[in-house]
Design an enzyme around this catalytic site. Structure first.
Site, PDB file in Angstrom:
ATOM      1  N   SER A 145       0.862  -0.991  -0.151  1.00  0.00           N
ATOM      2  CA  SER A 145       0.126  -0.020  -0.150  1.00  0.00           C
ATOM      3  C   SER A 145       0.916   1.235  -0.072  1.00  0.00           C
ATOM      4  O   SER A 145       1.792   1.249  -0.814  1.00  0.00           O
ATOM      5  CB  SER A 145      -0.904  -0.219   1.188  1.00  0.00           C
ATOM      6  N   ARG A 214     -12.190   5.824   9.618  1.00  0.00           N
ATOM      7  CA  ARG A 214     -11.552   4.548   9.558  1.00  0.00           C
ATOM      8  C   ARG A 214     -12.506   3.437   8.878  1.00  0.00           C
ATOM      9  O   ARG A 214     -12.254   2.439   8.518  1.00  0.00           O
ATOM     10  CB  ARG A 214     -11.173   4.235  10.982  1.00  0.00           C
ATOM     11  N   ASP A 309      -8.143  -6.992  -5.023  1.00  0.00           N
ATOM     12  CA  ASP A 309      -7.928  -5.625  -4.301  1.00  0.00           C
ATOM     13  C   ASP A 309      -8.304  -4.736  -5.297  1.00  0.00           C
ATOM     14  O   ASP A 309      -7.948  -4.562  -6.491  1.00  0.00           O
ATOM     15  CB  ASP A 309      -6.339  -5.648  -4.203  1.00  0.00           C
ATOM     16  N   HIS A 342      -7.567  -5.666  -0.447  1.00  0.00           N
ATOM     17  CA  HIS A 342      -6.526  -4.973  -0.310  1.00  0.00           C
ATOM     18  C   HIS A 342      -5.875  -5.557   1.070  1.00  0.00           C
ATOM     19  O   HIS A 342      -4.280  -5.519   1.119  1.00  0.00           O
ATOM     20  CB  HIS A 342      -6.813  -3.458  -0.196  1.00  0.00           C
ATOM     21  N   ASP A 343      -6.572  -6.059   1.940  1.00  0.00           N
ATOM     22  CA  ASP A 343      -5.864  -6.415   3.315  1.00  0.00           C
ATOM     23  C   ASP A 343      -5.013  -7.654   3.136  1.00  0.00           C
ATOM     24  O   ASP A 343      -4.253  -7.837   3.877  1.00  0.00           O
ATOM     25  CB  ASP A 343      -6.994  -7.031   4.117  1.00  0.00           C
TER      26      ASP A 343
END
Lengths: 368, 220
Positions: A145, A214, A309, A342-343
């Site tokens: 990232s 968040r 992602d 994306h994690d």
């Protein structure tokens, strides 16, 4: 592996916006041993909300590092073999100078008087740390990232200082969609009355705004599949809808938990500054092609993306690969299959481990 | 191929279990830059890097194979051969290798031309559809041939073009491409006559430079 937090102070740092910061503290951790020739050092670059505690168990908090599954003895970044460094980024709130740090000129936190910083400012500060260690060339720079964006910046800004780079799930510049999500986060913070133009350090922090920011972030880090798998439409602790606006669904509970937990460890102003730095980041600096940005790069690259992602889609990694090929640079690339969105770069470690281990081993061999 | 060379080394040692790899390993000069298209898990590239000191790169479409290639330290990127070469500058490599994959590309001629653009030399190995076993399988069985070399059913074969040694020679002549060397293999033996009938696999070393055109050998 119990690890200690360290810190070093530098006199000043000149910034892209023309200002300079003085002094600048950098929080860092190291794992493994630097060899006598100083040829086995790897700099790990953390993502947006990460910190210097990348691996091992923190001496202070007892918590494992954010990439502990990848860094350690026998792991992808094998600390039996390599000396691994990770530092908190400029503008952060975990030991390195940022908007929550005290401005020595006023005795108060910088808050919004903190200068707007860039990814290249962050990397220049990291280079000061590497110089301070006396390391001439890093065996590798790696991160996912925003960490990947820093790895790319390293390879372009200091081509003679990096042997290899492993940018994971990242881009050479944010797309409109990526900027848009960051802007939603910033607006959520600034819309919270507790934000108070950034001056909240002696009062209540803008906890609601930061939590909403968040929550949006977490949605973008997951995938439709991973959310369906993890939550589906399951209700949280109830058989039927509550017909009110308390938590009904598991996913709501998860996001609220993630939001409120984030508030305890992250500074809202850091959120603003760091997301802005990400949005400004453009490896070409707005000039010429991406290939020309890599003109002087001599590094070997391993580029990794993840199939699910959608925040940093594979096409962005493929753009990096294509530009490197145009320069006939040494580049390996694979899109790993994953459901985690994306994690994945933090979660899907088994897949990455063999790749990174093999890549680093052959790179290290070539330097010996 | 000259008459003298035809008597030398009729037996081909295998490299990584393949005699076409042994030929490729013999052709590639040390300390050169090599690109292997459809490199699979990168075994040949790894061998070339370790034994010939080459700067080895590869392209492979299968993600699982790319993973294993990178894990063994070879720089491979996941991509499609039919499109993947466009980004490379002219003459980026000393050799571009296409081993047993030409028949699987969508546009073989375009791929060959691209290979000759990015490489000083090109090494192409392909299974010979003119081999007697293929001819026999089709003549006797009457169905799409199934042999040791072409083991697939017609509906699940990765091979989408079928070419013989004769076809390849004709294409080289038609396109004016220079054949520097040609090797014909049957199992672990070199074939020296009637290659279009007796060769299971053909290995060609081509160069793009329009120089003296080697006279095409009459294939069987």
């Amino acid at each position: 592996m119990i690890v200690e937090a360290n810190s070093v102070r530098f006199d000043s740092l000149s910034l892209d916006n023309g200002a300079s910061l003085a002094p600048v503290d950098v929080a860092y951790e190291t794992y493994g041993e630097l060899n006598s020739k100083k040829t086995n050092a790897i700099l790990i670059l953390h993502a947006f909300s990460g910190d210097a505690h990348a691996a091992g168990i923190s001496h202070e908090t007892g918590k494992p590092g954010w990439w502990d599954n990848c860094i350690g003895p026998g792991k992808a970044f094998d600390t039996n073999k390599y000396f691994v460094i990770c530092s908190n980024i400029l503008g952060g709130c975990r030991g390195t100078t940022g908007p929550s740090s005290v401005n020595p000129a006023t005795g108060c936190p910088y808050a919004m008087s903190f200068p707007v910083i860039t990814v290249s400012d962050m990397v220049r500060l990291q280079k000061m740390l590497i110089d301070w260690f006396g390391i001439e060339r890093l065996l590798s720079v790696s991160g996912g990232s925003m960490g990947g964006m820093q790895a790319l910046e390293w390879a372009v800004a200091f081509p003679d200082r990096v042997v290899s780079a492993i940018p994971i799930a990242c881009t050479t510049r944010h797309s409109a969609q990526q900027i848009a999500f960051n802007e939603v986060g910033r607006q959520a913070i600034m819309a919270d009355p507790d934000w108070n133009e950034g001056n909240y350090y002696s009062h209540k922090p803008p906890a609601r705004g930061l939590a909403v920011a968040r929550m949006v972030g977490h949605i973008t880090y997951m995938s439709d599949d991973s959310m369906r798998e993890k939550f589906g439409r399951r209700l949280r602790g109830k058989e039927n809808f509550g017909f009110d606006f308390d938590v009904d669904f598991e996913v709501e509970s998860y996001l609220r938990y993630r939001g409120s937990e984030f508030v305890t460890r992250f500074d809202a102003n850091s959120y603003l500054y760091i997301t802005k730095a990400m949005d400004y980041f453009d490896l070409t600096n707005g000039q010429g092609t991406l290939a020309s940005a890599f003109a002087s790069s001599q590094a070997r690259f391993l580029v990794i993306s993840f199939s699910s992602d959608w925040l940093y889609p594979s096409y962005q990694s493929q753009e990096i690969v294509r530009a490197l090929r145009t320069r006939n640079c040494d580049v390996a690339y694979v899109e790993l299959q994953s459901n985690y969105g994306h994690d994945a770069f933090l979660v899907d470690v088994a897949e990455q481990t063999d790749l990174i281990r093999g890549f680093l081993a052959s790179t290290y061999e070539k330097t010996q | 191929m000259t008459a003298e060379s035809s008597h030398k080394q009729a037996f081909v040692p295998e490299l990584l279990g393949r005699s076409d790899y042994a030929i490729i390993g013999e052709i590639v000069e040390p300390n050169t830059k090599v690109l292997d298209l459809g490199c699979g898990e990168g075994e040949l590239l790894q061998w070339l890097a370790e034994n010939k000191g080459v700067d080895a790169r590869g392209v492979e479409i299968s993600g699982a194979k790319v993973q294993r290639a990178i894990a063994r330290g070879v720089s491979v990127y996941q991509g499609d051969i039919d499109e993947g070469l466009a980004d490379y500058p002219k003459g980026a490599f000393d050799y571009v290798i296409l081993s047993q994959t030409l028949q699987q590309t969508h546009k073989p001629l375009k791929v060959l031309r691209e290979m000759l653009r990015v490489g000083r030399r090109v090494i192409v190995a392909f299974p010979n559809f003119g081999h007697w076993a293929v001819r026999l399988s089709m003549a006797v069985g009457g169905g799409a041939p199934k042999t040791k070399l072409f083991p697939y059913n017609w509906y699940d074969s990765p091979n989408i073009h079928f070419l013989t040694v004769r076809d390849f020679e004709a294409l080289m002549a038609l396109q004016g491409l220079v054949v520097e060397r040609r090797y014909f293999l049957s199992g672990r033996h070199k074939v020296h006559f009637l290659p279009n009938v007796l060769a299971e696999v053909a290995v060609y070393l081509l160069s793009g430079s329009a120089g003296s055109t080697a006279s095409p050998q009459g294939p069987g």
